[in-house]
Scaffold this motif. Sequence first.
Motif, mmCIF file in Angstrom:
data_model
loop_
_atom_site.group_PDB
_atom_site.id
_atom_site.type_symbol
_atom_site.label_atom_id
_atom_site.label_comp_id
_atom_site.label_asym_id
_atom_site.label_seq_id
_atom_site.Cartn_x
_atom_site.Cartn_y
_atom_site.Cartn_z
ATOM 1 N N GLU A 659 26.490 17.260 9.994
ATOM 2 C CA GLU A 659 27.581 17.997 10.642
ATOM 3 C C GLU A 659 27.038 19.023 11.630
ATOM 4 O O GLU A 659 27.581 19.213 12.724
ATOM 5 C CB GLU A 659 28.416 18.709 9.571
ATOM 6 N N ALA A 660 25.939 19.688 11.233
ATOM 7 C CA ALA A 660 25.364 20.726 12.088
ATOM 8 C C ALA A 660 24.808 20.146 13.380
ATOM 9 O O ALA A 660 24.936 20.747 14.452
ATOM 10 C CB ALA A 660 24.272 21.471 11.330
ATOM 11 N N THR A 661 24.178 18.995 13.299
ATOM 12 C CA THR A 661 23.546 18.409 14.488
ATOM 13 C C THR A 661 24.523 17.599 15.335
ATOM 14 O O THR A 661 24.311 17.447 16.532
ATOM 15 C CB THR A 661 22.374 17.501 14.069
ATOM 16 N N LYS A 662 25.585 17.112 14.701
ATOM 17 C CA LYS A 662 26.492 16.210 15.416
ATOM 18 C C LYS A 662 27.227 16.913 16.544
ATOM 19 O O LYS A 662 27.326 16.391 17.661
ATOM 20 C CB LYS A 662 27.485 15.598 14.425
ATOM 21 N N SER A 663 27.749 18.123 16.275
ATOM 22 C CA SER A 663 28.524 18.815 17.309
ATOM 23 C C SER A 663 27.634 19.255 18.474
ATOM 24 O O SER A 663 28.106 19.386 19.605
ATOM 25 C CB SER A 663 29.234 20.022 16.706
ATOM 26 N N LEU A 664 26.354 19.511 18.198
ATOM 27 C CA LEU A 664 25.410 19.876 19.257
ATOM 28 C C LEU A 664 24.702 18.661 19.843
ATOM 29 O O LEU A 664 23.944 18.787 20.802
ATOM 30 C CB LEU A 664 24.365 20.853 18.709
ATOM 31 N N PHE A 665 24.951 17.509 19.255
ATOM 32 C CA PHE A 665 24.349 16.240 19.682
ATOM 33 C C PHE A 665 22.817 16.342 19.705
ATOM 34 O O PHE A 665 22.154 16.040 20.696
ATOM 35 C CB PHE A 665 24.870 15.823 21.058
ATOM 36 N N LEU A 666 22.258 16.767 18.585
ATOM 37 C CA LEU A 666 20.814 16.875 18.436
ATOM 38 C C LEU A 666 20.277 15.638 17.735
ATOM 39 O O LEU A 666 20.964 15.049 16.892
ATOM 40 C CB LEU A 666 20.450 18.122 17.615
ATOM 41 N N PRO A 667 19.060 15.237 18.039
ATOM 42 C CA PRO A 667 18.482 14.061 17.385
ATOM 43 C C PRO A 667 18.144 14.344 15.934
ATOM 44 O O PRO A 667 17.936 15.493 15.532
ATOM 45 C CB PRO A 667 17.219 13.784 18.205
ATOM 46 N N LEU A 668 18.082 13.285 15.147
ATOM 47 C CA LEU A 668 17.675 13.357 13.754
ATOM 48 C C LEU A 668 16.382 12.580 13.566
ATOM 49 O O LEU A 668 16.100 11.650 14.327
ATOM 50 C CB LEU A 668 18.769 12.787 12.846
ATOM 51 N N PRO A 669 15.587 12.917 12.566
ATOM 52 C CA PRO A 669 14.336 12.179 12.346
ATOM 53 C C PRO A 669 14.645 10.722 12.023
ATOM 54 O O PRO A 669 15.560 10.438 11.231
ATOM 55 C CB PRO A 669 13.708 12.892 11.135
ATOM 56 N N PRO A 670 13.937 9.757 12.606
ATOM 57 C CA PRO A 670 14.127 8.350 12.242
ATOM 58 C C PRO A 670 13.993 8.174 10.731
ATOM 59 O O PRO A 670 13.066 8.679 10.112
ATOM 60 C CB PRO A 670 12.993 7.645 12.986
ATOM 61 N N GLY A 671 14.948 7.454 10.158
ATOM 62 C CA GLY A 671 14.981 7.274 8.715
ATOM 63 C C GLY A 671 16.018 8.147 8.036
ATOM 64 O O GLY A 671 16.353 7.926 6.864
ATOM 65 N N PHE A 672 16.536 9.133 8.750
ATOM 66 C CA PHE A 672 17.526 10.039 8.159
ATOM 67 C C PHE A 672 18.783 9.276 7.759
ATOM 68 O O PHE A 672 19.284 9.406 6.638
ATOM 69 C CB PHE A 672 17.861 11.152 9.145
ATOM 70 N N HIS A 673 19.332 8.479 8.677
ATOM 71 C CA HIS A 673 20.577 7.765 8.396
ATOM 72 C C HIS A 673 20.395 6.739 7.284
ATOM 73 O O HIS A 673 21.304 6.535 6.472
ATOM 74 C CB HIS A 673 21.095 7.091 9.672
ATOM 75 N N THR A 674 19.235 6.101 7.242
ATOM 76 C CA THR A 674 18.976 5.135 6.163
ATOM 77 C C THR A 674 19.004 5.815 4.805
ATOM 78 O O THR A 674 19.665 5.356 3.865
ATOM 79 C CB THR A 674 17.606 4.462 6.387
ATOM 80 N N LEU A 675 18.274 6.942 4.697
ATOM 81 C CA LEU A 675 18.228 7.668 3.435
ATOM 82 C C LEU A 675 19.611 8.212 3.072
ATOM 83 O O LEU A 675 20.022 8.169 1.900
ATOM 84 C CB LEU A 675 17.220 8.815 3.550
ATOM 85 N N HIS A 676 20.337 8.695 4.060
ATOM 86 C CA HIS A 676 21.676 9.231 3.820
ATOM 87 C C HIS A 676 22.610 8.146 3.289
ATOM 88 O O HIS A 676 23.391 8.368 2.342
ATOM 89 C CB HIS A 676 22.217 9.821 5.121
ATOM 90 N N THR A 677 22.539 6.953 3.882
ATOM 91 C CA THR A 677 23.393 5.843 3.452
ATOM 92 C C THR A 677 23.045 5.396 2.036
ATOM 93 O O THR A 677 23.933 5.146 1.214
ATOM 94 C CB THR A 677 23.248 4.666 4.427
ATOM 95 N N ILE A 678 21.746 5.294 1.728
ATOM 96 C CA ILE A 678 21.325 4.874 0.382
ATOM 97 C C ILE A 678 21.835 5.864 -0.665
ATOM 98 O O ILE A 678 22.354 5.481 -1.717
ATOM 99 C CB ILE A 678 19.796 4.743 0.324
ATOM 100 N N LEU A 679 21.712 7.155 -0.373
ATOM 101 C CA LEU A 679 22.231 8.159 -1.300
ATOM 102 C C LEU A 679 23.745 8.054 -1.421
ATOM 103 O O LEU A 679 24.315 8.257 -2.507
ATOM 104 C CB LEU A 679 21.836 9.552 -0.830
#
Length: 828
Positions: A659-679
């Motif tokens: 949420e914090a990075t989305k509104s500022l459109f900041l990049p996330l570390p590769p692998g973040f979305h994968t780990l987030h989805t698995i959790l």
Amino acid sequence: MALRLVADFDLGKDVLLWLRAQRAASEASGAGSGGSDVLENDYESLRVLNVERNGNIIYTYKDDKGNVIFGLYDCQTRQNELLYTFEKDLQVFSCSVNSERTLLAASLVQSTKEGKRNELQPGSKCLTLLVEIHPVNNVKVLKAVDSYIWVQFLYPHVESHPLPENHLLLISEEKYIEQLRIHVAQEDGNRVVIKNSGHLPRDRIAEDFVWAQWDMSEQRLYYIDLKKSRSILKCIQFYADESYNLMFEVPLDVSLSNSGFKLVNFGCDYHQDREKLSKHLTLCVFTNHTGHSKTFTTSLENVGSHVTKGITFLNLDYYVAVYLRGHFFHLLNVQHPDLICHSLFLTGNNEMIDMLPHCPLQSLSGSLVLDCCSGKLYRALLSQSSLLRLLQNTRLDCEKMAALHCALYCGQGTRFLEGQIIQWISENVSACHSFDLIQEFIIASSYWSVYSETSNMDKLLPHSSVLTWNTEIPGITLVTEDIALPFMKVLNFKGYWEKLNSNLEYVKYAKPHFHYNNIVVRREWHNLISEEKTGKRRSTAYVRTILDNAIKVISNLEARNLGPRLTPLLQEEDSHQRLLMGLMVSELKDHFLRHLQGVEKKKIEQMVLDYISKLLDLICHILETSWRKHNLHSCILHFNSRGSAAEFAVFHIMTRILEATKSLFLPLPPGFHTLHTILGVHCLPLHNLLHCIDSGVLLLTETAVVRLMKDLDNTEKNEKLKFSIILRLPPLIGQKICRLWDHPMSSNIISRNHVTRLLQNYKKQPRNSMIDKSSFSVEFLPLNYFIEILTDIESSNQALYPFEGHDNVDAEFVEEAALKHTTMLLGL
């Protein structure tokens, strides 16, 4: 306490001990006599007189014969040097030495011990002298009058450069300031003498003033004179080319008595009448380049007006400290004054303000503070531990914001401090209602990581995620006014005023557009993703350059991180995040190149890499802290277990990071979305999981879905999950994933996609009567006809494009899938 005063210089330790050693050595050689009682007498008369621009400290004391001795403490070498001995029983109250230590100016008053007048000038109370001290030679009387005279040499350069002419200011109690131009010459080796000492040229700088302040670091003189009962503040700038100019004059809305007389920062103020001065306004000028006038009003309960004489102002560079012992302590953010929540306001008796000194303090440049009473020079430091305690314990959002920024300013990217803040954030992620705590920390800490690289960084990068602050701060009233140039008489735009004028224009007009933001990156990233979906990607060279930028960022990030990471980040490609990283590198580099004229391109590129690497590193650090706290391990990357409370806590932190990075459109570390989805799959019921996917909270990556297909068996519940996930995948990834799932539902999806693709460009042609129909055993004529059409299209495509890739889907497979699907629908 929020402010710590660390002694940089102590008369007792740095001078008195040296004097005792000198005395002991003299006695051992038989060259002198005396005892500890004489040394104690020395200490009683030992006083700091001035701190010059280069940090050297001038002090005086009297020996056992009453002789006045001038000494200098070199702040660089930490060595003492005796400059001059005046063999008369006089009291020194002002002194200054030139940068080459060849000339000494001093003002002395007659001692009253024996009721004798000065033998040199029998009619005067104050004697102002100019002494050649390299080596000791002539003494010239500059003034012999009944009013006090303060002296101050100009320091046009920070370093010591021999100049043919020295400039000396004489500040008279009779309300005038003169400048003496002293020509010196070198004779007989190192001997420096004054040329034409009989006549020293003088310039009248100011007169009829009631208040004056000397800015040693910038070599500026501020003074206030009264014109028909109106107070006018004037500023004179002295330059290295031996010239000076009146920079500006501006009327003040303060009433000053014509009988008052106050000097600020002209050495140690021992002789001004404290009782008399306490009746007049305490006024200090602190200059910065923001172009704002801020008026803060603090409410004090049950306090008489007499206590305000103890108000102390300290220049801490990025902040100005204003405090009244036992009543309030303010840290005013003067670098970014546009948001009141970036300033810290503490009131009442508490540990943050009760331990500050009782004695009046003189604020010097470089966060130095002089206590004339004790003879100590302090370096004023903000206490990280106190600020962290305030951050953790206060209930007010404005104080959390101010404490966070102030602590980060103190630490300036220190890993340990960031770790402490992150530890608190991970436990109090929802503690603030007025701003996003994670977002503010990421933006502010990244800003500080590159702040010192160039003086204009505060204009180019955002320092806060908050754009406006409308929440009231208890006990504080603030009035903000822009400094209006047309209402000021500006005499010269050179140097300081030129800088201030450009900053005013920035504050008024350009500010919203000056700070970097990701608007362009957002638009270009969406364009690239859209092109990828339609298969119409632009030139591979352009995309390769963008992805190469991302590789540099990740390499820079890995080089900064010395220890192993527990979290499985930066271990997969994640082309979408790499595109975002690479685009941000390009856009930020262009932004810096436009506004940082004169900075070499290589340095700009490194600053960009450092800034974006810091953003990603902070996200990794937040996640690592939460991962360690909840003692998670790599088994969560599989889907063979239910989510625990610890996994849900980490999932919640990751959602807040997103949420914090989305509104500022900041990049996330590769692998973040994968780990987030698995959790998410571990922790959420199916309907919540699908809602998070549909709303964009969870982003399905190919890596996560492949693991899901491989790890989960085909129970009824898992089939429902897999089918729901596949339906939500982008077409290209969906087709790839379907081939990994050996299930009738997957076959049905493959056949549907295949038929859709074949029929998209289908144009009815004369049918080929040579098609072998013997393979079709189905008697359902519509299906027979459909299979015949598909077979015809496939045969035509195979003939026209024999070298194109084939996806192993043929008409017979479609026939079989259709029959199975029909059977399932009919319940047969």
